[in-house]
Design a protein around this motif. Structure first.
Motif, PDB file in Angstrom:
ATOM      1  N   SER A 199       0.890  -1.117  -0.018  1.00 52.81           N
ATOM      2  CA  SER A 199      -0.108  -0.146   0.026  1.00 52.81           C
ATOM      3  C   SER A 199       0.796   1.243  -0.049  1.00 52.81           C
ATOM      4  O   SER A 199       1.839   1.318   0.267  1.00 52.81           O
ATOM      5  N   ALA A 200       0.249   2.374  -0.328  1.00 51.84           N
ATOM      6  CA  ALA A 200       1.051   3.628  -0.443  1.00 51.84           C
ATOM      7  C   ALA A 200       1.240   4.154   1.253  1.00 51.84           C
ATOM      8  O   ALA A 200       2.132   4.754   1.170  1.00 51.84           O
ATOM      9  N   THR A 254       8.456   3.173  -2.855  1.00 54.41           N
ATOM     10  CA  THR A 254       8.002   3.472  -4.149  1.00 54.41           C
ATOM     11  C   THR A 254       7.782   2.294  -4.812  1.00 54.41           C
ATOM     12  O   THR A 254       7.882   1.202  -4.345  1.00 54.41           O
ATOM     13  N   ASP A 255       6.977   2.506  -6.181  1.00 54.51           N
ATOM     14  CA  ASP A 255       6.951   1.125  -7.027  1.00 54.51           C
ATOM     15  C   ASP A 255       8.322   0.509  -7.103  1.00 54.51           C
ATOM     16  O   ASP A 255       8.220  -0.576  -7.204  1.00 54.51           O
ATOM     17  N   PHE A 259       9.380  -1.503  -4.181  1.00 53.70           N
ATOM     18  CA  PHE A 259       8.606  -2.579  -4.194  1.00 53.70           C
ATOM     19  C   PHE A 259       8.831  -3.565  -5.113  1.00 53.70           C
ATOM     20  O   PHE A 259       8.760  -4.821  -4.996  1.00 53.70           O
ATOM     21  N   ARG A 260       8.960  -3.408  -6.369  1.00 50.93           N
ATOM     22  CA  ARG A 260       9.418  -4.069  -7.418  1.00 50.93           C
ATOM     23  C   ARG A 260      10.787  -4.856  -7.020  1.00 50.93           C
ATOM     24  O   ARG A 260      10.834  -6.058  -7.216  1.00 50.93           O
ATOM     25  N   VAL A 261      11.796  -4.309  -6.647  1.00 47.03           N
ATOM     26  CA  VAL A 261      12.942  -4.965  -6.428  1.00 47.03           C
ATOM     27  C   VAL A 261      12.591  -5.689  -5.052  1.00 47.03           C
ATOM     28  O   VAL A 261      13.432  -6.953  -5.061  1.00 47.03           O
ATOM     29  N   LEU A 262      11.951  -5.335  -4.124  1.00 51.53           N
ATOM     30  CA  LEU A 262      11.810  -6.368  -3.112  1.00 51.53           C
ATOM     31  C   LEU A 262      11.359  -7.604  -3.585  1.00 51.53           C
ATOM     32  O   LEU A 262      11.421  -8.780  -3.104  1.00 51.53           O
ATOM     33  N   VAL A 263      10.181  -7.417  -4.451  1.00 58.14           N
ATOM     34  CA  VAL A 263       9.392  -8.609  -4.879  1.00 58.14           C
ATOM     35  C   VAL A 263      10.408  -9.532  -6.014  1.00 58.14           C
ATOM     36  O   VAL A 263      10.312 -10.877  -5.620  1.00 58.14           O
ATOM     37  N   TRP A 264      11.319  -8.899  -6.520  1.00 59.94           N
ATOM     38  CA  TRP A 264      12.412  -9.731  -7.205  1.00 59.94           C
ATOM     39  C   TRP A 264      13.197 -10.229  -6.546  1.00 59.94           C
ATOM     40  O   TRP A 264      13.202 -11.772  -6.718  1.00 59.94           O
ATOM     41  N   TYR A 265      13.673  -9.741  -5.266  1.00 57.57           N
ATOM     42  CA  TYR A 265      14.610 -10.571  -4.462  1.00 57.57           C
ATOM     43  C   TYR A 265      13.769 -11.576  -3.690  1.00 57.57           C
ATOM     44  O   TYR A 265      14.198 -12.741  -3.447  1.00 57.57           O
ATOM     45  N   THR A 285      20.847   3.087  -9.408  1.00 58.26           N
ATOM     46  CA  THR A 285      19.522   3.185  -9.045  1.00 58.26           C
ATOM     47  C   THR A 285      19.215   2.027  -8.195  1.00 58.26           C
ATOM     48  O   THR A 285      18.450   2.171  -6.953  1.00 58.26           O
ATOM     49  N   LEU A 286      19.665   0.782  -8.662  1.00 66.98           N
ATOM     50  CA  LEU A 286      19.610  -0.226  -7.847  1.00 66.98           C
ATOM     51  C   LEU A 286      20.221  -0.062  -6.325  1.00 66.98           C
ATOM     52  O   LEU A 286      19.823  -0.737  -5.508  1.00 66.98           O
ATOM     53  N   THR A 287      21.340   0.222  -6.311  1.00 65.04           N
ATOM     54  CA  THR A 287      22.143   0.479  -5.186  1.00 65.04           C
ATOM     55  C   THR A 287      21.453   1.331  -4.167  1.00 65.04           C
ATOM     56  O   THR A 287      21.313   1.123  -3.002  1.00 65.04           O
ATOM     57  N   ARG A 288      21.072   2.306  -4.532  1.00 61.25           N
ATOM     58  CA  ARG A 288      20.157   3.264  -3.725  1.00 61.25           C
ATOM     59  C   ARG A 288      18.999   2.553  -3.154  1.00 61.25           C
ATOM     60  O   ARG A 288      18.311   2.913  -2.038  1.00 61.25           O
ATOM     61  N   THR A 289      18.223   1.841  -4.240  1.00 64.38           N
ATOM     62  CA  THR A 289      17.025   1.016  -3.724  1.00 64.38           C
ATOM     63  C   THR A 289      17.310  -0.053  -2.611  1.00 64.38           C
ATOM     64  O   THR A 289      16.524  -0.024  -1.588  1.00 64.38           O
TER      65      THR A 289
END
Length: 126
Positions: free
Chosen positions: A11-12, A17-18, A21-27, A55-59
């Motif tokens: 949720s927001a 951020t989107d 969340f996308r990186v988290l779900v990928w891992y 960008t990945l490093t910051r995320t």
């Protein structure tokens, strides 16, 4: 992690951020062993996700601070990560209980959600 906490992360209100969340779900889905790291360099992960390594490093830094990603070893200057066992775990219930003993639960609220609305109104007033 229960369904309710998973929905909170999506949720927001979570502040993710989107992209985060996308990186988290990928891992989450790339974690193939119960405590195993995702054995890919940051450049390879970034390429698969369609983003720059910076960008990945910051995320990843944000997700580590929220205890959603965990460092799981490394090789040279490359650090490998995996999801916290609270989020993703492959194994028996007993093994899962043992895995979470050493970890604090992750934060479901990473930071306050960003307000993307303009700060000024017509006429230049703030």
């Amino acid at each position: 992690m229960g369904i309710r906490r998973g929905r909170e992360l999506a949720s927001a209100v979570s502040g993710l951020t989107d992209r985060e969340f996308r990186v988290l779900v990928w891992y989450w889905f790339a974690t193939e062993e119960s405590q195993g790291a995702v054995m890919m360099t940051g450049a390879d992960v970034a390429k698969e996700l369609g983003m720059s390594p910076d960008t990945l490093t910051r995320t990843v830094k944000v997700l580590k601070a929220a205890r959603l990603l965990v460092e799981a070893g490394g090789l040279g200057r490359t650090t490998f990560y995996r999801c916290t066992p609270y989020l993703a775990f492959i194994g028996s219930g007993f093994a899962h209980r043992e895995a979470v003993k050493d970890w604090n639960p992750p934060e479901t609220t990473v930071r306050q959600p960003r307000d993307h609305r303009r700060k000024t109104t017509k006429g230049g007033e703030a």
